[in-house]
Design an enzyme around this catalytic site. Structure first.
Site, PDB file in Angstrom:
ATOM      1  N   LYS A  43       0.814  -1.237   0.000  1.00  0.00           N
ATOM      2  CA  LYS A  43       0.000   0.000   0.000  1.00  0.00           C
ATOM      3  C   LYS A  43       0.845   1.285   0.000  1.00  0.00           C
ATOM      4  CE  LYS A  43      -3.474  -0.588  -0.639  1.00  0.00           C
ATOM      5  NZ  LYS A  43      -3.882  -1.058  -2.009  1.00  0.00           N
ATOM      6  N   GLY A  44       2.089   1.148  -0.365  1.00  0.00           N
ATOM      7  CA  GLY A  44       2.949   2.339  -0.412  1.00  0.00           C
ATOM      8  C   GLY A  44       2.847   3.109  -1.717  1.00  0.00           C
ATOM      9  N   GLY A  45       2.243   2.464  -2.731  1.00  0.00           N
ATOM     10  CA  GLY A  45       2.199   3.068  -4.068  1.00  0.00           C
ATOM     11  C   GLY A  45       3.026   2.245  -5.041  1.00  0.00           C
ATOM     12  N   ARG A  47       2.158  -0.135  -7.153  1.00  0.00           N
ATOM     13  CA  ARG A  47       1.597  -0.275  -8.501  1.00  0.00           C
ATOM     14  C   ARG A  47       1.842   1.006  -9.303  1.00  0.00           C
ATOM     15  NH1 ARG A  47       1.165  -3.734 -12.075  1.00  0.00           N
ATOM     16  NH2 ARG A  47       0.420  -5.203 -10.504  1.00  0.00           N
ATOM     17  N   GLY A 251      -6.306   4.324  -4.783  1.00  0.00           N
ATOM     18  CA  GLY A 251      -6.828   5.658  -4.508  1.00  0.00           C
ATOM     19  C   GLY A 251      -8.236   5.592  -3.940  1.00  0.00           C
TER      20      GLY A 251
HETATM   21  P1  A3P Z   1      -5.029   4.160  -1.381  1.00  0.00           P
HETATM   22  O1  A3P Z   1      -5.900   3.344  -2.296  1.00  0.00           O
HETATM   23  O2  A3P Z   1      -5.176   3.800   0.032  1.00  0.00           O
HETATM   24  O3  A3P Z   1      -5.162   5.650  -1.608  1.00  0.00           O
HETATM   25  P2  A3P Z   1      -0.099  -0.179  -3.753  1.00  0.00           P
HETATM   26  O4  A3P Z   1      -0.098  -0.111  -5.242  1.00  0.00           O
HETATM   27  O5  A3P Z   1       1.259  -0.435  -3.186  1.00  0.00           O
HETATM   28  O6  A3P Z   1      -1.156  -1.107  -3.255  1.00  0.00           O
HETATM   29  O7  A3P Z   1      -0.458   1.263  -3.207  1.00  0.00           O
HETATM   30  C1  A3P Z   1      -1.751   1.792  -3.379  1.00  0.00           C
HETATM   31  C2  A3P Z   1      -1.660   3.273  -3.108  1.00  0.00           C
HETATM   32  O8  A3P Z   1      -0.979   3.923  -4.180  1.00  0.00           O
HETATM   33  C3  A3P Z   1      -3.004   3.953  -3.073  1.00  0.00           C
HETATM   34  O9  A3P Z   1      -3.495   3.836  -1.754  1.00  0.00           O
HETATM   35  C4  A3P Z   1      -2.679   5.391  -3.493  1.00  0.00           C
HETATM   36  O10 A3P Z   1      -2.720   6.300  -2.435  1.00  0.00           O
HETATM   37  C5  A3P Z   1      -1.248   5.298  -4.014  1.00  0.00           C
HETATM   38  N1  A3P Z   1      -1.016   5.966  -5.279  1.00  0.00           N
HETATM   39  C6  A3P Z   1       0.139   6.644  -5.576  1.00  0.00           C
HETATM   40  N2  A3P Z   1       0.054   7.209  -6.766  1.00  0.00           N
HETATM   41  C7  A3P Z   1      -1.152   6.895  -7.269  1.00  0.00           C
HETATM   42  C8  A3P Z   1      -1.805   7.198  -8.502  1.00  0.00           C
HETATM   43  N3  A3P Z   1      -1.198   7.966  -9.420  1.00  0.00           N
HETATM   44  N4  A3P Z   1      -3.051   6.722  -8.694  1.00  0.00           N
HETATM   45  C9  A3P Z   1      -3.648   5.968  -7.731  1.00  0.00           C
HETATM   46  N5  A3P Z   1      -3.085   5.646  -6.558  1.00  0.00           N
HETATM   47  C10 A3P Z   1      -1.846   6.090  -6.322  1.00  0.00           C
END
Ligand code: A3P
EC number: 2.8.2.-
Length: 287
Positions: A43-45, A47, A251
């Site tokens: 959940k750090g971002g 993806r 997001g």
């Molecule tokens: P949230 O859904 O809680 O906001 P991961 O890919 O490690 O699971 O991380 C998911 C998180 O990536 C999302 O958490 C979101 O905050 C973040 N994120 C960073 N950049 C983003 C982007 N451009 N679009 C969507 N989410 C993004």
């Protein structure tokens, strides 16, 4: 045909069993073991970081999380299997994958080093409280999709009068320093680049430029690759005429959290955060 078209045609042929190994070799297209891995945090971002990097012409990114070094049933399949999970790449391209489960997996650092001690590791971190709430929100969403109940966040975080339930998994996974120490026992710190997940949300390009440099890529990502989408509330990706945002699982809105509980969490994390800052030699503006 463009390099991208060649790649996808070859990929289609290979998937259909029409691929001819020597033709692949002549074109230089191959599946290669990754030279760069996004190891976490969940959940750090992770993806967003991988998809943004995949806009770079020198990056070939695995689409799905591979879970090779953290799951016994996959690790037993060997490096040949792992390589088959990677995308086709041209010579000079850097193959990358992301599996956030690696960061907290005790055996992963040593296993990755055994594959390639020169591999470049990316760790994207985020305010531990935000990460925790994001983690909870994802589990809640998955439970609801399976029509299963899941307690409210406050109930999971608090143990009656005894204060914070620090054994709660989502709290444990936000203790970055404890986990990073295991990686630093195996890899030199110069091989681990820390990405500011909050920074990547607010303004992706500066973070990505630092990653390009760390990975030894020719600087190529630019302001045209990203645009802010008001509806999504996040930056989305652009490659030529193609535009897209990450899917709706990235997001998500977070449930509110009581002010007093937020303070308790911040107090609890503060010493761990300081420890993490000292390990990475930089500070973050976390609560
Ligand atoms: P949230 O859904 O809680 O906001 P991961 O890919 O490690 O699971 O991380 C998911 C998180 O990536 C999302 O958490 C979101 O905050 C973040 N994120 C960073 N950049 C983003 C982007 N451009 N679009 C969507 N989410 C993004």
């Amino acid at each position: 045909p463009s390099a991208q078209q060649q790649l996808s045609r070859a990929g289609v042929k290979e998937a259909a069993g029409l691929g001819n190994t020597s033709a692949f070799q002549a074109s230089g297209l191959q599946r290669r073991l990754p030279q760069g891995i996004i190891i976490g945090v969940r959940k750090g971002g992770t993806r967003a970081l991988l998809e943004m990097l995949a806009l770079h012409p020198q990056v070939a990114a695995a689409r799905a999380e591979v879970h090779f070094f953290n799951r016994e049933e996959n690790y037993r399949r060997g490096l040949g299997w792992y390589r088959q999970q990677m995308p086709l790449s041209r010579p000079g391209q850097l193959t990358m994958e992301k599996t956030p489960g690696y960061f907290s997996s005790p055996g992963a650092p040593e296993r990755i080093r055994a594959m390639d001690p020169a591999v470049r590791l990316l760790l994207i971190v985020r305010d531990p409280v935000e990460r925790l709430v994001s983690d909870y929100t994802q589990i809640l969403h998955n439970r609801r999709a399976r029509r299963k109940p899941y307690p409210p966040l406050e109930r999971l975080l608090l143990r009656g009068d005894q204060g914070l339930n620090t054994r709660f998994k989502a709290i444990q996974r936000s203790l970055y320093a404890l986990q990073l120490a295991r990686w630093l026992a195996v890899f030199p710190s110069a091989h681990i680049h820390v990405v500011d997940g909050g920074g990547l949300i607010r303004e992706p390009l500066p973070e990505l430029r630092r990653v390009e440099q760390f990975l030894g890529l020719v600087p190529s990502l630019g302001p045209n690759n990203f645009y802010f989408n008001q509806t999504k509330g996040f930056y989305c990706l652009r490659a030529g005429a193609r535009q897209r945002c990450l899917d709706e699982s990235k997001g998500r809105p977070h449930p509110p959290i009581a002010e007093q509980l937020l303070e308790q969490l911040c107090t609890y994390f503060s010493a761990h955060n300081e420890h993490f800052f000292s390990l990475v030699g930089r500070t973050f503006n976390w609560c």
